[in-house]
Scaffold this motif. Structure first.
Motif, PDB file in Angstrom:
ATOM      1  N   MET A 155      12.409  29.675  32.004  1.00  0.00           N
ATOM      2  CA  MET A 155      11.613  28.727  32.746  1.00  0.00           C
ATOM      3  C   MET A 155      11.514  29.103  34.196  1.00  0.00           C
ATOM      4  O   MET A 155      12.419  29.316  34.834  1.00  0.00           O
ATOM      5  N   LEU A 156      10.437  28.611  34.666  1.00  0.00           N
ATOM      6  CA  LEU A 156      10.282  28.657  36.123  1.00  0.00           C
ATOM      7  C   LEU A 156      10.803  27.500  37.088  1.00  0.00           C
ATOM      8  O   LEU A 156      10.890  26.484  36.448  1.00  0.00           O
ATOM      9  N   LEU A 157      11.720  27.880  38.289  1.00  0.00           N
ATOM     10  CA  LEU A 157      12.424  26.922  38.876  1.00  0.00           C
ATOM     11  C   LEU A 157      11.390  25.690  39.344  1.00  0.00           C
ATOM     12  O   LEU A 157      11.761  24.634  39.260  1.00  0.00           O
ATOM     13  N   TRP A 158      10.002  26.197  39.772  1.00  0.00           N
ATOM     14  CA  TRP A 158       9.238  25.140  40.291  1.00  0.00           C
ATOM     15  C   TRP A 158       8.869  24.193  39.220  1.00  0.00           C
ATOM     16  O   TRP A 158       8.724  22.862  39.330  1.00  0.00           O
ATOM     17  N   ARG A 159       8.809  24.575  37.982  1.00  0.00           N
ATOM     18  CA  ARG A 159       8.496  23.790  36.857  1.00  0.00           C
ATOM     19  C   ARG A 159       9.567  22.747  36.756  1.00  0.00           C
ATOM     20  O   ARG A 159       9.370  21.744  36.226  1.00  0.00           O
ATOM     21  N   VAL A 160      10.803  23.104  36.560  1.00  0.00           N
ATOM     22  CA  VAL A 160      11.867  22.117  36.760  1.00  0.00           C
ATOM     23  C   VAL A 160      12.121  21.326  37.785  1.00  0.00           C
ATOM     24  O   VAL A 160      12.198  20.031  37.444  1.00  0.00           O
ATOM     25  N   ILE A 161      12.012  21.614  39.105  1.00  0.00           N
ATOM     26  CA  ILE A 161      11.904  20.798  39.921  1.00  0.00           C
ATOM     27  C   ILE A 161      10.642  19.763  39.850  1.00  0.00           C
ATOM     28  O   ILE A 161      10.923  18.468  40.094  1.00  0.00           O
ATOM     29  N   GLU A 162       9.543  20.197  39.485  1.00  0.00           N
ATOM     30  CA  GLU A 162       8.440  19.389  39.402  1.00  0.00           C
ATOM     31  C   GLU A 162       8.632  18.314  38.140  1.00  0.00           C
ATOM     32  O   GLU A 162       8.302  17.236  38.588  1.00  0.00           O
ATOM     33  N   ASN A 163       9.165  18.779  37.050  1.00  0.00           N
ATOM     34  CA  ASN A 163       9.402  17.865  36.095  1.00  0.00           C
ATOM     35  C   ASN A 163      10.530  16.727  36.489  1.00  0.00           C
ATOM     36  O   ASN A 163      10.436  15.562  36.381  1.00  0.00           O
ATOM     37  N   LEU A 164      11.421  16.991  37.085  1.00  0.00           N
ATOM     38  CA  LEU A 164      12.335  16.009  37.833  1.00  0.00           C
ATOM     39  C   LEU A 164      11.858  15.225  38.734  1.00  0.00           C
ATOM     40  O   LEU A 164      12.149  13.874  38.557  1.00  0.00           O
ATOM     41  N   LEU A 165      10.980  15.838  39.436  1.00  0.00           N
ATOM     42  CA  LEU A 165      10.308  14.890  40.601  1.00  0.00           C
ATOM     43  C   LEU A 165       9.506  13.896  39.623  1.00  0.00           C
ATOM     44  O   LEU A 165       9.280  12.627  39.975  1.00  0.00           O
ATOM     45  N   ASN A 166       8.762  14.384  38.635  1.00  0.00           N
ATOM     46  CA  ASN A 166       7.756  13.656  37.846  1.00  0.00           C
ATOM     47  C   ASN A 166       8.595  12.456  37.194  1.00  0.00           C
ATOM     48  O   ASN A 166       8.069  10.980  37.197  1.00  0.00           O
ATOM     49  N   ASN A 167       9.662  12.716  36.830  1.00  0.00           N
ATOM     50  CA  ASN A 167      10.476  11.826  35.997  1.00  0.00           C
ATOM     51  C   ASN A 167      11.072  10.679  37.081  1.00  0.00           C
ATOM     52  O   ASN A 167      11.320   9.339  36.661  1.00  0.00           O
ATOM     53  N   ILE A 168      11.473  11.147  38.033  1.00  0.00           N
ATOM     54  CA  ILE A 168      11.905  10.146  39.159  1.00  0.00           C
ATOM     55  C   ILE A 168      10.739   9.043  39.561  1.00  0.00           C
ATOM     56  O   ILE A 168      10.946   7.891  39.548  1.00  0.00           O
ATOM     57  N   ILE A 169       9.624   9.940  39.660  1.00  0.00           N
ATOM     58  CA  ILE A 169       8.452   8.704  39.888  1.00  0.00           C
ATOM     59  C   ILE A 169       8.147   7.818  38.923  1.00  0.00           C
ATOM     60  O   ILE A 169       7.725   6.462  38.994  1.00  0.00           O
ATOM     61  N   LYS A 170       8.484   8.354  37.577  1.00  0.00           N
ATOM     62  CA  LYS A 170       8.138   7.488  36.338  1.00  0.00           C
ATOM     63  C   LYS A 170       9.143   6.325  36.019  1.00  0.00           C
ATOM     64  O   LYS A 170       8.959   5.293  35.600  1.00  0.00           O
ATOM     65  N   TYR A 171      10.431   6.531  36.469  1.00  0.00           N
ATOM     66  CA  TYR A 171      11.421   6.069  35.780  1.00  0.00           C
ATOM     67  C   TYR A 171      12.391   5.340  37.037  1.00  0.00           C
ATOM     68  O   TYR A 171      13.419   4.661  36.512  1.00  0.00           O
ATOM     69  N   THR A 172      12.269   5.505  38.165  1.00  0.00           N
ATOM     70  CA  THR A 172      12.889   4.808  39.187  1.00  0.00           C
ATOM     71  C   THR A 172      12.729   3.420  39.331  1.00  0.00           C
ATOM     72  O   THR A 172      11.712   3.135  39.306  1.00  0.00           O
ATOM     73  N   SER A 173      13.782   2.751  39.494  1.00  0.00           N
ATOM     74  CA  SER A 173      13.529   1.388  39.750  1.00  0.00           C
ATOM     75  C   SER A 173      12.691   1.059  40.908  1.00  0.00           C
ATOM     76  O   SER A 173      13.039   1.531  42.082  1.00  0.00           O
ATOM     77  N   GLU A 174      11.729   0.123  40.979  1.00  0.00           N
ATOM     78  CA  GLU A 174      10.876  -0.120  42.031  1.00  0.00           C
ATOM     79  C   GLU A 174      11.668  -0.764  43.309  1.00  0.00           C
ATOM     80  O   GLU A 174      12.728  -1.637  42.951  1.00  0.00           O
ATOM     81  N   GLY A 175      11.487  -0.206  44.227  1.00  0.00           N
ATOM     82  CA  GLY A 175      12.186  -0.596  45.624  1.00  0.00           C
ATOM     83  C   GLY A 175      13.614  -0.082  45.684  1.00  0.00           C
ATOM     84  O   GLY A 175      14.136  -0.284  46.809  1.00  0.00           O
ATOM     85  N   SER A 176      13.918   0.902  44.923  1.00  0.00           N
ATOM     86  CA  SER A 176      15.332   1.595  45.211  1.00  0.00           C
ATOM     87  C   SER A 176      14.984   2.920  45.874  1.00  0.00           C
ATOM     88  O   SER A 176      13.830   3.512  46.013  1.00  0.00           O
ATOM     89  N   ARG A 177      16.068   3.528  46.342  1.00  0.00           N
ATOM     90  CA  ARG A 177      16.028   4.809  46.944  1.00  0.00           C
ATOM     91  C   ARG A 177      16.227   6.141  46.045  1.00  0.00           C
ATOM     92  O   ARG A 177      16.742   5.988  44.924  1.00  0.00           O
ATOM     93  N   VAL A 178      15.536   7.099  46.297  1.00  0.00           N
ATOM     94  CA  VAL A 178      15.683   8.500  45.744  1.00  0.00           C
ATOM     95  C   VAL A 178      16.716   9.337  46.646  1.00  0.00           C
ATOM     96  O   VAL A 178      16.303   9.383  47.765  1.00  0.00           O
ATOM     97  N   TYR A 179      17.638  10.100  46.196  1.00  0.00           N
ATOM     98  CA  TYR A 179      18.508  10.828  47.111  1.00  0.00           C
ATOM     99  C   TYR A 179      18.380  12.342  46.641  1.00  0.00           C
ATOM    100  O   TYR A 179      18.542  12.459  45.365  1.00  0.00           O
ATOM    101  N   ILE A 180      17.980  13.077  47.353  1.00  0.00           N
ATOM    102  CA  ILE A 180      17.734  14.540  47.157  1.00  0.00           C
ATOM    103  C   ILE A 180      18.688  15.648  48.045  1.00  0.00           C
ATOM    104  O   ILE A 180      18.412  15.459  49.461  1.00  0.00           O
ATOM    105  N   ASP A 181      19.648  16.100  47.487  1.00  0.00           N
ATOM    106  CA  ASP A 181      20.503  16.868  48.459  1.00  0.00           C
ATOM    107  C   ASP A 181      20.320  18.469  47.897  1.00  0.00           C
ATOM    108  O   ASP A 181      20.354  18.450  46.816  1.00  0.00           O
ATOM    109  N   ILE A 182      20.444  19.189  49.036  1.00  0.00           N
ATOM    110  CA  ILE A 182      20.370  20.679  48.905  1.00  0.00           C
ATOM    111  C   ILE A 182      21.395  21.223  49.622  1.00  0.00           C
ATOM    112  O   ILE A 182      21.614  21.020  50.684  1.00  0.00           O
TER     113      ILE A 182
END
Length: 74
Positions: free
Chosen positions: A1-28
């Motif tokens: 699987m390509l890495l960009w597809r994994v990251i895209e899927n994670l970001l799409n899930n964050i957009i769909k399922y994160t509680s409204e008004g809450s924060r998202v933290y992405i650390d690298i």
């Protein structure tokens, strides 16, 4: 699987399922030449399964499936 597809899927899930008004933290992090990425958010919905069974839902265990992919349904 390509890495960009994994990251895209994670970001799409964050957009769909994160509680409204809450924060998202992405650390690298750079760990001795390896990259570690961490995505954290607060879900809009309570988990309806025990935590110890959570990862089992993301692994394709059905041998009859013939489509491409690793089965990591992130």
């Amino acid at each position: 699987m390509l890495l960009w597809r994994v990251i895209e899927n994670l970001l799409n899930n964050i957009i769909k399922y994160t509680s409204e008004g809450s924060r998202v933290y992405i650390d690298i992090f750079d760990l001795d030449g390896f990259v570690n990425m961490s995505f954290k958010n607060i879900s809009a919905y309570e988990l309806n399964i025990p935590v110890d069974e959570l990862m089992e839902r993301f692994i394709r265990g059905d041998n009859s499936r013939s489509s491409e992919g690793s089965g990591a349904g992130l």
